[in-house]
Write a protein that holds these residues in place. Sequence first.
Motif, short mmCIF file in Angstrom:
data_model
loop_
_atom_site.label_atom_id
_atom_site.label_comp_id
_atom_site.label_asym_id
_atom_site.label_seq_id
_atom_site.Cartn_x
_atom_site.Cartn_y
_atom_site.Cartn_z
N ARG A 158 0.85 -1.19 0.00
CA ARG A 158 0.00 0.00 0.00
C ARG A 158 0.89 1.23 0.00
O ARG A 158 1.85 1.31 0.76
CB ARG A 158 -0.89 0.02 1.23
N ARG A 159 0.55 2.16 -0.82
CA ARG A 159 1.25 3.45 -0.88
C ARG A 159 2.75 3.31 -1.12
O ARG A 159 3.53 4.12 -0.62
CB ARG A 159 1.00 4.25 0.39
N VAL A 160 3.14 2.31 -1.83
CA VAL A 160 4.55 2.11 -2.13
C VAL A 160 4.78 2.58 -3.56
O VAL A 160 4.14 2.10 -4.49
CB VAL A 160 4.96 0.63 -1.97
N MET A 161 5.71 3.52 -3.70
CA MET A 161 5.97 4.08 -5.03
C MET A 161 6.87 3.16 -5.86
O MET A 161 6.67 2.99 -7.04
CB MET A 161 6.63 5.46 -4.90
N ASP A 162 7.87 2.55 -5.22
CA ASP A 162 8.81 1.70 -5.92
C ASP A 162 8.83 0.33 -5.26
O ASP A 162 9.53 0.11 -4.26
CB ASP A 162 10.20 2.35 -5.89
N ALA A 163 8.05 -0.60 -5.80
CA ALA A 163 7.90 -1.92 -5.20
C ALA A 163 9.24 -2.66 -5.10
O ALA A 163 9.53 -3.30 -4.10
CB ALA A 163 6.90 -2.76 -6.00
N LYS A 164 10.06 -2.55 -6.12
CA LYS A 164 11.34 -3.25 -6.14
C LYS A 164 12.24 -2.77 -5.00
O LYS A 164 12.78 -3.58 -4.23
CB LYS A 164 12.03 -3.05 -7.49
N ALA A 165 12.40 -1.48 -4.85
CA ALA A 165 13.24 -0.93 -3.79
C ALA A 165 12.67 -1.28 -2.42
O ALA A 165 13.41 -1.61 -1.49
CB ALA A 165 13.36 0.58 -3.94
N TYR A 166 11.36 -1.23 -2.32
CA TYR A 166 10.71 -1.57 -1.06
C TYR A 166 10.98 -3.03 -0.68
O TYR A 166 11.32 -3.34 0.46
CB TYR A 166 9.20 -1.33 -1.18
N LEU A 167 10.85 -3.94 -1.64
CA LEU A 167 11.09 -5.36 -1.37
C LEU A 167 12.53 -5.61 -0.93
O LEU A 167 12.78 -6.35 0.02
CB LEU A 167 10.76 -6.20 -2.60
N PHE A 168 13.48 -4.97 -1.61
CA PHE A 168 14.88 -5.16 -1.24
C PHE A 168 15.15 -4.59 0.16
O PHE A 168 15.90 -5.18 0.94
CB PHE A 168 15.82 -4.54 -2.27
N THR A 169 14.53 -3.48 0.48
CA THR A 169 14.69 -2.90 1.82
C THR A 169 14.12 -3.83 2.88
O THR A 169 14.76 -4.08 3.92
CB THR A 169 13.99 -1.53 1.90
N CYS A 170 12.93 -4.37 2.63
CA CYS A 170 12.30 -5.28 3.59
C CYS A 170 13.13 -6.54 3.79
O CYS A 170 13.31 -7.00 4.92
CB CYS A 170 10.89 -5.65 3.12
#
Length: 164
Positions: free
Chosen positions: A50-62
């Motif tokens: 939700r409200r994630v602009m860059d899914a790829k960067a978010y996944l790598f961060t998580c």
Amino acid sequence: MQTSTEIERLYRQYGSALVLFATAIAGDRGRGQDAVHKIFLKLIESRGLRRVMDAKAYLFTCVRNAALDDARSRQRNVALDPDLAWFDPPDRDYVSELKLRQALSTLPDGQREVIILHLWGDLTFSQAAKVLDISANTAASRYRYGLVKLRDTMCAEEKANANC
């Protein structure tokens, strides 16, 4: 909100790279896979990004955070030798000590923790309560119930003994 199909697409698209990244951090492929699966499980449970602009960067961060959390957790876990003495009486009774350890292991976690903190850690019920984030009355109750269970367990084999 994303559907399970979209989450599956993200897994197929980035999964291999995420596992490789997590493995580099964790130093073990199995732990890397666990970190990635943990993140995707959370995505499924929360129904996506939700409200994630860059899914790829978010996944790598998580995944990075999950792998680092796992590494920190493993550093805190120090295996203790089960044969270390909890108390060292002059005439050590190994059989009774073993029975006590076995009896302690059968107690619910909360009761076992309070008993160990109070008897071996020499903490008051108030101090044990702070450690366990419970009230002092709850700590005292767990102690009392735990001692009753310990006594019953320890004396089960020795019912003929008048001290039990």
